[in-house]
Scaffold this active site. Structure first.
Site, PDB file in Angstrom:
ATOM      1  CB  SER A   1     -29.510  64.710  -5.609  1.00 41.99           C
ATOM      2  OG  SER A   1     -30.004  63.471  -6.072  1.00 41.99           O
TER       3      SER A   1
ATOM      4  CG  ASP B   1     -19.706  46.679   0.979  1.00 40.07           C
ATOM      5  OD1 ASP B   1     -20.580  45.801   1.065  1.00 40.07           O
ATOM      6  OD2 ASP B   1     -19.683  47.542   0.091  1.00 40.07           O
TER       7      ASP B   1
ATOM      8  CG  PHE C   1     -17.102  51.742 -10.957  1.00 39.26           C
ATOM      9  CD1 PHE C   1     -15.991  51.400 -10.197  1.00 39.26           C
ATOM     10  CD2 PHE C   1     -17.271  53.072 -11.306  1.00 39.26           C
ATOM     11  CE1 PHE C   1     -15.066  52.357  -9.797  1.00 39.26           C
ATOM     12  CE2 PHE C   1     -16.364  54.040 -10.908  1.00 39.26           C
ATOM     13  CZ  PHE C   1     -15.265  53.678 -10.157  1.00 39.26           C
TER      14      PHE C   1
ATOM     15  CG  HIS D   1     -28.401  60.491  -6.553  1.00 39.39           C
ATOM     16  ND1 HIS D   1     -28.276  61.524  -5.657  1.00 39.39           N
ATOM     17  CD2 HIS D   1     -27.360  59.640  -6.288  1.00 39.39           C
ATOM     18  CE1 HIS D   1     -27.236  61.303  -4.865  1.00 39.39           C
ATOM     19  NE2 HIS D   1     -26.662  60.179  -5.241  1.00 39.39           N
TER      20      HIS D   1
END
Length: 280
Positions: free
Chosen positions: A11, A104, A211, A261
């Site tokens: 995915s 968030d 990140f 994923h």
């Protein structure tokens, strides 16, 4: 070839493009990754649902191209009426797969919303829509950055699953043992849904470190030092990153994970190269 490769479900995660050029790039990425026959693709949103329309547009286009598309849905900053309306719209477009998240708050936004936690969002979707949607939730092998403790985080995860989640996708990681330990601990709490590892291809050193700092993912010191040592040599960074992430995926697949994923960042090259190396 590892026999487990034959049963691996792929995915991919995309984010809503904001410019005509970005729309064209995402379409090209989609077309380049479609031959890998992903089980589904997920589409993110901004803090507080700030790209909600873009998420809807992207999901609908992905679905029209023949892909199963799963929008991310956050409860933070939204009322139950808002959420109900969004879910009804997705249903009207034939979308039957949701990634349910707490989300968030964007900076300067004070309203949390009627639902505070992803477990409450999962319960709300089940109460309002029954089994209309397949619900994914997030898992954090290295602990959510805002969690009080690994145990507290694990219990929160179990709560989401018991509220009605069908499966989970993890935050990306580079330490396979963190994933294995997390899954073992979750099973001991009675969690029996598939927990699919999230995979972040390495293509940019400063972006990766930024990140990872935000989401609490650990970049092993030896990997960070090697990447730092390549300086501005993008080809060396990509080649090394390809080796590191492919090796991680090989170890995960050998252990029998239910899928992979990929966080594509709306690009296809790195994800495609990893999957080709894996023989997928």
């Amino acid at each position: 070839m590892n026999p487990n490769m034959n049963s691996i479900e792929l995915s991919f995660e995309f984010f809503p493009p904001k410019t005509p050029e970005a729309v064209d790039k995402l379409r090209a990425t989609r077309d380049q990754l479609m031959p890998l026959k992903p089980k589904f693709v997920s589409v993110t949103f901004g803090a507080g649902g700030s790209t909600q329309q873009g998420t809807l547009d992207t999901v609908v286009e992905m679905a029209k191209s023949g892909l199963e598309a799963a929008p991310h849905l956050s409860c933070i900053g939204s009322s139950k009426d808002d959420l109900r309306a969004i879910l009804n719209e997705y249903r009207s477009h034939g979308i039957r797969h949701i990634v349910a998240l707490r989300g968030d708050l964007p900076s300067g936004m004070g309203a949390v919303g009627e639902l505070r936690y992803a477990s409450e969002l999962v319960s709300f979707i089940r109460a309002e829509f029954g089994n209309t949607f397949h619900i994914e939730v997030a898992a954090y092998p290295e602990c959510h950055p805002q969690s009080r403790s690994p145990r507290h985080d694990l219990e929160n995860f179990a709560r989401k699953v018991k509220a009605g989640a069908d499966s989970a996708i993890t935050q990306y990681f580079f330490n396979a043992d963190a994933y294995f330990h997390f899954v073992d601990d979750a099973r001991k709490l009675g969690v029996d849904v598939p927990i699919v590892p999230g995979i972040m291809p390495i293509t940019n050193y400063s972006q990766l470190m930024r990140f990872s700092e935000m989401c609490g993912a650990e970049v092993p010191r030896w990997v960070a030092r090697r990447l730092e040592g390549f300086g501005d040599d993008r080809d060396a960074i990509r080649a090394f990153g390809l080796d590191v992430v492919t090796a991680l995926c090989e170890r995960l697949v050998a252990a029998g994970v239910p899928g992979l994923h990929f966080y594509t960042l709306n690009g296809s090259a790195a994800t495609k190269s990893i999957c080709e190396r894996l023989g997928l």
